[in-house]
Design an enzyme around this catalytic site. Structure first.
Site, PDB file in Angstrom:
ATOM      1  N   GLN A 227       0.846  -1.197   0.000  1.00 29.00           N
ATOM      2  CA  GLN A 227       0.000   0.000   0.000  1.00 29.00           C
ATOM      3  C   GLN A 227       0.884   1.251   0.000  1.00 29.00           C
ATOM      4  O   GLN A 227       2.058   1.197   0.330  1.00 29.00           O
ATOM      5  CB  GLN A 227      -0.934  -0.071   1.211  1.00 29.00           C
ATOM      6  CG  GLN A 227      -1.860   1.094   1.394  1.00 29.00           C
ATOM      7  CD  GLN A 227      -1.279   2.173   2.297  1.00 29.00           C
ATOM      8  OE1 GLN A 227      -0.336   1.948   3.041  1.00 29.00           O
ATOM      9  NE2 GLN A 227      -1.841   3.362   2.194  1.00 29.00           N
ATOM     10  N   SER A 229       1.722   3.799   1.705  1.00 26.89           N
ATOM     11  CA  SER A 229       2.603   4.256   2.780  1.00 26.89           C
ATOM     12  C   SER A 229       3.739   3.281   3.075  1.00 26.89           C
ATOM     13  O   SER A 229       4.682   3.622   3.784  1.00 26.89           O
ATOM     14  CB  SER A 229       1.797   4.459   4.070  1.00 26.89           C
ATOM     15  OG  SER A 229       1.398   3.212   4.612  1.00 26.89           O
ATOM     16  N   LYS A 230       3.654   2.069   2.526  1.00 31.57           N
ATOM     17  CA  LYS A 230       4.568   1.014   2.931  1.00 31.57           C
ATOM     18  C   LYS A 230       5.980   1.209   2.371  1.00 31.57           C
ATOM     19  O   LYS A 230       6.193   1.907   1.379  1.00 31.57           O
ATOM     20  CB  LYS A 230       4.025  -0.347   2.494  1.00 31.57           C
ATOM     21  CG  LYS A 230       2.692  -0.720   3.113  1.00 31.57           C
ATOM     22  CD  LYS A 230       2.739  -0.738   4.633  1.00 31.57           C
ATOM     23  CE  LYS A 230       1.508  -1.366   5.263  1.00 31.57           C
ATOM     24  NZ  LYS A 230       0.268  -0.632   4.988  1.00 31.57           N
ATOM     25  N   ASN A 231       6.941   0.542   3.004  1.00 32.12           N
ATOM     26  CA  ASN A 231       8.350   0.680   2.618  1.00 32.12           C
ATOM     27  C   ASN A 231       8.624   0.165   1.210  1.00 32.12           C
ATOM     28  O   ASN A 231       9.588   0.590   0.578  1.00 32.12           O
ATOM     29  CB  ASN A 231       9.232  -0.077   3.608  1.00 32.12           C
ATOM     30  CG  ASN A 231       9.114   0.446   5.028  1.00 32.12           C
ATOM     31  OD1 ASN A 231       8.160   1.146   5.369  1.00 32.12           O
ATOM     32  ND2 ASN A 231      10.075   0.123   5.862  1.00 32.12           N
ATOM     33  N   LEU A 232       7.813  -0.765   0.752  1.00 32.62           N
ATOM     34  CA  LEU A 232       7.834  -1.221  -0.638  1.00 32.62           C
ATOM     35  C   LEU A 232       6.438  -0.943  -1.182  1.00 32.62           C
ATOM     36  O   LEU A 232       5.457  -1.467  -0.662  1.00 32.62           O
ATOM     37  CB  LEU A 232       8.177  -2.706  -0.720  1.00 32.62           C
ATOM     38  CG  LEU A 232       8.379  -3.316  -2.102  1.00 32.62           C
ATOM     39  CD1 LEU A 232       9.458  -2.577  -2.880  1.00 32.62           C
ATOM     40  CD2 LEU A 232       8.741  -4.799  -1.982  1.00 32.62           C
TER      41      LEU A 232
END
Length: 449
Positions: A227, A229-232
């Site tokens: 999603q 906001s995620k780091n990936l």
């Protein structure tokens, strides 16, 4: 006249030049900032600049998307990009199998679907997590059973899982909250002894490691989210990791309308229920491009988080989230710490957050008391649950789900900084600490604002 510069003048001059000495001394910016007033009291912001924006991208993402566009094959069926991503992410994790799906929620839903979780079953989860962890359980008409939080780590309290197990417990689903591993040794030991599969909700924990091995590869399966906001990040998307070949095939079938292979058929597939949760070629292409940076970004977050924790150790009333001994790397999707108002002259958390934000440091209170929220407690009156479980069982379910440590953490103590902030510079970390230091010094005055 001879120009002499004593030690105090020398340090002051270096401070004005923006230079910091590291010979066992606190950084000079903090020493200077400690004498400045908080922004809410008319002083300068401790962090006047901007933290790195998110997402980060360059021409590689643009080319990846255009290549898919021009290929005219935009879905995974018949395409090659998602399969390539799955292979590369599997290798990055050190897992034997990986399946791309449409979201982290879809990953969890597919796993529970492949396990045939349904009415009458119980799934153990923490209360300190995103609502999706709860939603995937109730979408299957199973009972989510909350186990209290270890207030020091923000993770599920592994020592309390055993007492929550009943004959109806079919899954233990810890969440690696904020990207830091839960106590996997203890959790897996309970799962093995009670013959209950462990599903790792690793949606925030890309590349986090437990004893040198990536999380998401310890339990029967792991779930990841991509999603925005995620780091990936591919805006939406998710993945399932597993070392069980048969389970991987079952998950693929479930996420592809019950059908195996790389195409759809007019006839029904295997099993008795399934859905469409496929990842698109566009998302796969974005993820491949983003993956080129994720290892270096993880390293930077860990370095900055370690430095920030060292600076925070000098400030009474600030306690960074504990990392368990097995943690060899955190994803640091969130930098979480506890705020003790007793050490801040009675300043409450809401006032602290307001003051910290005014210093140019974005922050939040994080998750709330999920087990007490009307969205969750209302399940006891859900007509389908009443039909399946009965009023008495649902009332007992409400009584079982008490989490006093989580109540304290979520209502009084928890504070979050987001992952993009940890991609900043060492100076950014120092300025965050400066901001907290100022607030601590002037806490009594700020409590009156």
């Amino acid at each position: 006249m001879e120009n002499k510069l004593d030690r105090r003048d020398f340090i002051s001059a270096l401070s004005l030049a923006g230079v910091s000495l590291a010979m066992g001394m606190p950084h000079l910016a903090t020493a200077t900032a400690a004498n400045a007033k908080p922004a809410l009291l008319g002083g300068p912001k401790a962090h006047p600049g901007a933290f790195p924006s998110w997402p980060l991208f360059d021409q590689s993402e643009e080319k990846a998307l255009l290549d898919v566009l021009r290929s005219k094959v935009w879905g995974r069926l018949g395409g090659k990009v998602v399969a390539t991503f799955e292979k590369e992410y599997q290798q990055l994790l050190g897992a034997k199998h990986c399946l791309g799906v449409s979201s982290g929620t879809s990953a969890l839903y597919t796993i529970l679907g492949a396990l045939e979780i349904g009415p009458g079953d119980e799934v153990i989860i923490p209360p300190y997590t995103f609502i999706a962890t709860y939603n995937v359980v109730v979408l299957n008409y199973a009972l989510p059973v909350f186990v209290d939080t270890d207030i020091e780590s923000f993770q599920i309290d592994a020592n309390k899982i055993e007492n929550a197990v009943t004959p109806q417990t079919k899954v233990i689903m810890p969440v690696h909250v904020g990207g830091s591993p839960a106590n996997l040794d203890k959790i897996l030991e309970v799962g093995r002894r009670r013959n209950i599969p462990v599903v790792e909700d690793a949606c925030q924990a890309h590349l986090a490691e437990w004893k040198g091995r990536k999380v998401g590869t310890y339990g029967l399966a792991g779930a990841f989210s991509f999603q925005a906001s995620k780091n990936l990040n591919s805006a939406e998307g998710g993945a399932i990791s597993t070392n069980d070949e048969q389970f991987a095939r079952t998950c693929y079938s479930f996420h592809n309308q019950g059908q195996g292979g790389n195409a759809t058929a007019y006839n029904p597939g295997s099993g008795t229920r399934a859905t469409n949760l496929r990842l698109t070629e566009f998302q796969g292409a974005l993820l491949l491009a983003q993956m080129a940076r994720v290892a270096e970004q993880t390293k930077r977050r860990n370095e900055n988080a370690t430095y920030l924790s060292k600076l925070f150790s000098e400030i009474p009333g600030i306690k960074p989230a504990k990392l368990y001994d097995g943690t060899t790397s955190s994803a640091y999707h969130l930098y979480m710490f506890r705020f003790d108002k007793k050490q801040f002259g009675g300043l409450d958390r809401a006032q602290f957050l307001k003051a910290l934000s005014a210093e140019g440091v974005p922050c939040s209170a994080g998750y709330g008391q999920m087990n007490k929220d009307a969205y969750v407690t209302g399940l006891a009156q859900n007509k389908h649950y009443l039909r399946i479980y009965g009023e008495k069982t649902m009332q007992q379910w409400l009584e079982r789900n008490q989490c006093p440590q989580n109540d304290i953490l979520s209502s009084e103590q928890g504070v979050w900084l987001t992952q993009n902030m940890l991609l900043g510079s060492k100076t950014d970390m120092e300025q965050i600490a400066d901001a907290v230091q100022k607030i601590h010094k002037y806490s009594r005055e700020l409590a009156k604002v």
